[in-house]
Write a protein that holds these residues in place. Structure first.
Motif, PDB file in Angstrom:
ATOM      1  N   PRO A 107      35.710  52.856 -12.017  1.00  0.00           N
ATOM      2  CA  PRO A 107      34.738  53.906 -12.341  1.00  0.00           C
ATOM      3  C   PRO A 107      33.442  53.679 -11.577  1.00  0.00           C
ATOM      4  O   PRO A 107      32.892  52.580 -11.596  1.00  0.00           O
ATOM      5  N   VAL A 108      32.988  54.704 -10.890  1.00  0.00           N
ATOM      6  CA  VAL A 108      31.739  54.606 -10.118  1.00  0.00           C
ATOM      7  C   VAL A 108      30.904  55.851 -10.414  1.00  0.00           C
ATOM      8  O   VAL A 108      31.348  56.975 -10.167  1.00  0.00           O
ATOM      9  N   THR A 155      33.374  49.973 -20.926  1.00  0.00           N
ATOM     10  CA  THR A 155      32.538  49.036 -20.151  1.00  0.00           C
ATOM     11  C   THR A 155      31.482  48.416 -21.052  1.00  0.00           C
ATOM     12  O   THR A 155      30.701  49.125 -21.696  1.00  0.00           O
ATOM     13  N   VAL A 165      36.410  42.863  -3.874  1.00  0.00           N
ATOM     14  CA  VAL A 165      37.700  43.085  -3.210  1.00  0.00           C
ATOM     15  C   VAL A 165      37.532  44.126  -2.097  1.00  0.00           C
ATOM     16  O   VAL A 165      37.113  45.253  -2.356  1.00  0.00           O
TER      17      VAL A 165
HETATM   18  C1  FNR Z   1      29.638  50.921 -10.337  1.00  0.00           C
HETATM   19  N1  FNR Z   1      30.344  50.381 -11.423  1.00  0.00           N
HETATM   20  C2  FNR Z   1      30.469  51.115 -12.588  1.00  0.00           C
HETATM   21  N2  FNR Z   1      31.222  50.642 -13.634  1.00  0.00           N
HETATM   22  C3  FNR Z   1      31.399  51.376 -14.750  1.00  0.00           C
HETATM   23  O1  FNR Z   1      32.087  50.922 -15.659  1.00  0.00           O
HETATM   24  N3  FNR Z   1      30.821  52.619 -14.849  1.00  0.00           N
HETATM   25  C4  FNR Z   1      30.055  53.156 -13.862  1.00  0.00           C
HETATM   26  O2  FNR Z   1      29.558  54.271 -13.983  1.00  0.00           O
HETATM   27  C5  FNR Z   1      29.835  52.371 -12.701  1.00  0.00           C
HETATM   28  N4  FNR Z   1      29.036  52.843 -11.687  1.00  0.00           N
HETATM   29  C6  FNR Z   1      28.970  52.158 -10.486  1.00  0.00           C
HETATM   30  C7  FNR Z   1      28.262  52.702  -9.421  1.00  0.00           C
HETATM   31  C8  FNR Z   1      28.272  52.063  -8.180  1.00  0.00           C
HETATM   32  C9  FNR Z   1      27.556  52.699  -7.024  1.00  0.00           C
HETATM   33  C10 FNR Z   1      28.985  50.849  -8.013  1.00  0.00           C
HETATM   34  C11 FNR Z   1      29.046  50.152  -6.675  1.00  0.00           C
HETATM   35  C12 FNR Z   1      29.645  50.291  -9.084  1.00  0.00           C
HETATM   36  C13 FNR Z   1      31.074  49.099 -11.276  1.00  0.00           C
HETATM   37  C14 FNR Z   1      32.479  49.310 -10.729  1.00  0.00           C
HETATM   38  O3  FNR Z   1      33.313  49.932 -11.680  1.00  0.00           O
HETATM   39  C15 FNR Z   1      33.145  47.981 -10.343  1.00  0.00           C
HETATM   40  O4  FNR Z   1      33.118  47.097 -11.433  1.00  0.00           O
HETATM   41  C16 FNR Z   1      32.480  47.327  -9.144  1.00  0.00           C
HETATM   42  O5  FNR Z   1      32.147  48.277  -8.159  1.00  0.00           O
HETATM   43  C17 FNR Z   1      33.413  46.276  -8.548  1.00  0.00           C
HETATM   44  O6  FNR Z   1      32.815  45.608  -7.483  1.00  0.00           O
HETATM   45  P1  FNR Z   1      33.033  46.014  -5.954  1.00  0.00           P
HETATM   46  O7  FNR Z   1      34.495  46.304  -5.758  1.00  0.00           O
HETATM   47  O8  FNR Z   1      32.186  47.212  -5.703  1.00  0.00           O
HETATM   48  O9  FNR Z   1      32.545  44.817  -5.227  1.00  0.00           O
END
Ligand code: FNR
Length: 379
Positions: A77-78, A155, A309
């Motif tokens: 999720p991003v 999360t 990763v």
């Molecule tokens: C995230 N991540 C994240 N996780 C989550 O549970 N909800 C979210 O809305 C977000 N938003 C988010 C935005 C951006 C820009 C990033 C880069 C990351 C964390 C994401 O799910 C994940 O745990 C990490 O991105 C893993 O690390 P790597 O693969 O980016 O190094």
């Protein structure tokens, strides 16, 4: 720009995105110690080469929570993914489905969950943040169920947002007015970095659906900041467990004791994660935390891992360290920002090839053949 390796997308994304968005994605918290450690600790893991093992019929397929997957991968999720490409969540979810892997929609997505699920040929996963407004949580979970979503990712490492200094410098985490100005600039018809946002709304779809009205994107930052709930505790997991019948995965576990609690409160899986180095700076890399968590709870629930990763080799390193599957964060976001859904498809193809070569040369014919024996340190 020619893209031939999974790591080429980062530079392509940097060329395409407005700087405030690139640094929001690329950056971590504090001095970015944990952000760097995630990649560095993966890279220093040595894999053993094993030859003449007959790897004909090699398969990267696996099954997780009853779901068949062509690769042991899930798109993480991003938040704000629809800001990096036009209706970005829809594009990424379809690319993931075409590659045979699940896509996880963030609570703070641009596209509402219904828009992402409808054109996607496999059920997406949904990620939940605990917000103070429990009415929102109930609403969004009911909608997820109604849309046919089965798998929930809860999360737990964001009781409050991390200290992200790149965002403070860019204005992204500053006063709402500054952020609003940047969004306007990025979506202005004359803007050089056209990431496909022109003329489309870019509010946070899941939240505006609940509120019954779209807000300017800048206004969400303040709303979210005030709504992250520092009182989040295991009781919330109990509440969600009672509400949600499908698989429930707790994301953001680094300590074996927390993983055991997740088992006790009825979780079906955990994601060993430090949120890609965006929350607690100075903490363990995910891959360093993973073996102890796996020792504590493997057999009781399924273990996913993320953070750092970037390649198929990294996926193999995570699996060898105790993960059943791996989540990709920035890796797929860079690809999406660089080339839209086609970029995500290309990335997943490159990672799949890299995984197959790595598996073949380590003597693994299936994902289950990977383990501590795959690593030099594990012998
Ligand atoms: C995230 N991540 C994240 N996780 C989550 O549970 N909800 C979210 O809305 C977000 N938003 C988010 C935005 C951006 C820009 C990033 C880069 C990351 C964390 C994401 O799910 C994940 O745990 C990490 O991105 C893993 O690390 P790597 O693969 O980016 O190094």
């Amino acid at each position: 720009m020619i893209i031939s390796a999974p790591t080429d997308f980062r530079r392509a994304a940097q060329r395409r995105l407005p700087p405030f968005l690139f640094h929001y994605i690329d950056g971590g918290s504090g001095a970015e110690t944990t952000l760097r450690r995630n990649e560095a600790d993966l890279q220093q893991l040595t894999v053993r080469q094993n030859v003449l093992r007959d790897v004909e019929g090699l398969s990267t397929a696996t099954t997780l929570f009853g779901e068949d997957m062509a690769l042991p991968l899930v798109l993480a999720p991003v938040g704000l993914t629809g800001m990096y490409a036009r209706r970005g969540e829809v594009q990424a979810a379809r690319a993931a489905a075409a590659a045979g892997v699940p896509f996880t929609l963030s609570t703070v997505s641009v596209c509402p969950l219904e828009e992402v699920q409808a054109p996607c040929p496999r059920p997406i996963w949904f990620q939940l943040y605990v917000l103070k407004d429990r009415g929102f949580m109930r609403n969004v979970l009911e909608r997820a169920k109604a849309a046919g979503i089965k798998t929930l990712v809860f999360t737990v490492d964001m009781p409050l947002p991390g200290s992200r200094y790149r965002d403070a410098h860019s204005g992204m985490s500053g006063p709402n007015a500054a952020f609003r100005r940047m969004v306007q600039a990025a979506t202005h018809p004359g803007w050089a970095w056209d990431v496909g946002l022109r003329g489309r709304p870019h509010d946070l779809g899941n939240i505006s659906h609940y509120m019954g009205k779209p807000m300017a994107l800048g206004d969400y930052i303040g709303w979210l900041g005030a709504n992250f709930d520092p009182a989040i505790g295991w009781k919330d997991l109990e509440w969600i467990r009672a509400f949600w019948d499908g698989p429930m995965i707790v994301k953001g576990i680094l300590e074996p004791g927390d993983a055991r609690d997740a088992v006790r409160f009825g979780a079906d899986g955990v994601v060993v994660s430090n949120h890609g180095g965006r929350q607690l700076d100075g903490t363990l890399s995910s891959v360093a935390a993973l073996p102890r968590v796996a020792d504590a709870v493997a057999g009781d629930l399924r273990i996913l891992a993320d953070s750092g990763v970037r390649t198929g080799l990294d996926v193999v390193r995570m699996l060898a360290s105790g993960a059943d599957a791996v989540m990709l964060g920035r890796a797929f976001i860079y690809a999406l920002a660089a080339r839209g859904g086609a970029g995500v498809s290309q990335l997943l193809d490159l990672i799949a090839r890299d995984m197959r070569v790595t598996m073949a040369l380590t003597g693994a014919r299936t994902v289950a053949d990977l383990g501590a024996h795959t690593l030099a340190q594990g012998a």
